[in-house]
Scaffold this motif. Structure first.
Motif, PDB file in Angstrom:
ATOM      1  N   GLY A  49       0.827  -1.192   0.000  1.00  0.00           N
ATOM      2  CA  GLY A  49       0.000   0.000   0.000  1.00  0.00           C
ATOM      3  C   GLY A  49       0.862   1.243   0.000  1.00  0.00           C
ATOM      4  O   GLY A  49       2.035   1.207   0.357  1.00  0.00           O
ATOM      5  N   PHE A  50       0.279   2.345  -0.414  1.00  0.00           N
ATOM      6  CA  PHE A  50       0.989   3.623  -0.454  1.00  0.00           C
ATOM      7  C   PHE A  50       0.141   4.675   0.237  1.00  0.00           C
ATOM      8  O   PHE A  50      -1.083   4.663   0.134  1.00  0.00           O
ATOM      9  CB  PHE A  50       1.249   4.049  -1.905  1.00  0.00           C
ATOM     10  N   ILE A  51       0.811   5.576   0.957  1.00  0.00           N
ATOM     11  CA  ILE A  51       0.126   6.702   1.559  1.00  0.00           C
ATOM     12  C   ILE A  51       0.870   7.980   1.201  1.00  0.00           C
ATOM     13  O   ILE A  51       2.081   7.971   1.020  1.00  0.00           O
ATOM     14  CB  ILE A  51       0.015   6.596   3.099  1.00  0.00           C
ATOM     15  N   ASN A  52       0.124   9.045   1.076  1.00  0.00           N
ATOM     16  CA  ASN A  52       0.715  10.363   0.873  1.00  0.00           C
ATOM     17  C   ASN A  52       0.796  10.992   2.264  1.00  0.00           C
ATOM     18  O   ASN A  52      -0.188  11.524   2.773  1.00  0.00           O
ATOM     19  CB  ASN A  52      -0.144  11.202  -0.074  1.00  0.00           C
ATOM     20  N   LEU A  53       1.960  10.886   2.876  1.00  0.00           N
ATOM     21  CA  LEU A  53       2.160  11.328   4.247  1.00  0.00           C
ATOM     22  C   LEU A  53       1.873  12.814   4.413  1.00  0.00           C
ATOM     23  O   LEU A  53       1.255  13.234   5.398  1.00  0.00           O
ATOM     24  CB  LEU A  53       3.594  11.002   4.687  1.00  0.00           C
ATOM     25  N   LYS A  54       2.275  13.600   3.427  1.00  0.00           N
ATOM     26  CA  LYS A  54       2.020  15.045   3.484  1.00  0.00           C
ATOM     27  C   LYS A  54       0.516  15.316   3.517  1.00  0.00           C
ATOM     28  O   LYS A  54       0.039  16.145   4.282  1.00  0.00           O
ATOM     29  CB  LYS A  54       2.665  15.726   2.275  1.00  0.00           C
ATOM     30  N   GLN A  55      -0.223  14.599   2.699  1.00  0.00           N
ATOM     31  CA  GLN A  55      -1.680  14.767   2.648  1.00  0.00           C
ATOM     32  C   GLN A  55      -2.312  14.349   3.974  1.00  0.00           C
ATOM     33  O   GLN A  55      -3.241  15.007   4.445  1.00  0.00           O
ATOM     34  CB  GLN A  55      -2.253  13.942   1.497  1.00  0.00           C
ATOM     35  N   VAL A  56      -1.816  13.283   4.589  1.00  0.00           N
ATOM     36  CA  VAL A  56      -2.342  12.850   5.880  1.00  0.00           C
ATOM     37  C   VAL A  56      -2.100  13.939   6.918  1.00  0.00           C
ATOM     38  O   VAL A  56      -2.990  14.286   7.697  1.00  0.00           O
ATOM     39  CB  VAL A  56      -1.694  11.526   6.337  1.00  0.00           C
TER      40      VAL A  56
END
Length: 171
Positions: free
Chosen positions: A29-36
Motif C-alpha cells: 500500500g501507499f500513503i501520501n504522508l504530506k496529505q495525511v
C-alpha cells in the motif's frame, strides 16, 4: 547428462512458480504522508495554531518594518541638511532598529520551525502507529510513502483510510 539438465530445469521451473506465487500474495500500500498531515484533524489543528502564532507576531513585525521605512526616508531627506554628528546618530539609531527587526524576524522564524518540527514529530509517531495497525489488520506486506515512489498504481493508495483511522485516534 540429459537427466541432470532436465532435473535442473525442472527445479528452476518449480522455484520460479513458487517465488511467483509468493510475490502474488504480497500486498503493498501507499500513503501520501504530506496529505495525511495536512488533511487530518490533528494536522488542521496544528496549522491553525501555527497561523495563530504568525498572526500574533505579524503586527509587531509590520510595525517595526514601517518604523524602519520612516527612519530611512527621514535619513535620506534630511541627510544633507544634518550635521555629521546628527547624521551619525540617526544612522546608528537606524542600524539598531534594523538589528532589532532582524532579530525579531529570526526569532519568529526559529520559533515557527521549532513548533512545526514538534507538531510533525508528534504526528509522525501517531501516524506510524495507525499505519502499522492497518498493515497488520489488513495483512499488508509493506506500506510506503507515495512521495518516495517514482510510480505506483493509485488503486494501492490508502491515504484516505489512514486519515480516517488517524482522526478516530485523536482526542
Amino acid at each position: 547428462m540429459k537427466k541432470n539438465i532436465c532435473l535442473f530445469a525442472g527445479l528452476i521451473l518449480l522455484l520460479m512458480l513458487w517465488t511467483g506465487a509468493s510475490f502474488a500474495a504480497d500486498k503493498i500500500g501507499f500513503i501520501n504522508l504530506k496529505q495525511v498531515m495536512e488533511n487530518s484533524k490533528a494536522g488542521k489543528k496544528a496549522a491553525e495554531e501555527i497561523k495563530a502564532f504568525v498572526d500574533k507576531k505579524k503586527p509587531a513585525i509590520t510595525a517595526t518594518e514601517n518604523e524602519l521605512k520612516k527612519m530611512k526616508e527621514e535619513l535620506e531627506k534630511q541627510g544633507a541638511l544634518l550635521t555629521p554628528a546628527a547624521r551619525s546618530d540617526k544612522e546608528l539609531a537606524y542600524q539598531r532598529k534594523l538589528r532589532d527587526y532582524q532579530n525579531l524576524v529570526d526569532d519568529t522564524n526559529k520559533e515557527l520551525q521549532k513548533r512545526d518540527q514538534e507538531y510533525g514529530t508528534k504526528m509522525l509517531s501517531e501516524i506510524a502507529k495507525v499505519v502499522r495497525a492497518i498493515g497488520e489488520k489488513e495483512k499488508y506486506t509493506a506500506i510506503m510513502d507515495a512521495m518516495q515512489a517514482l510510480y505506483y498504481d493509485k488503486e494501492l493508495d490508502i491515504t484516505n483510510k489512514v486519515i480516517e483511522e488517524y482522526n478516530k485516534t485523536i482526542k
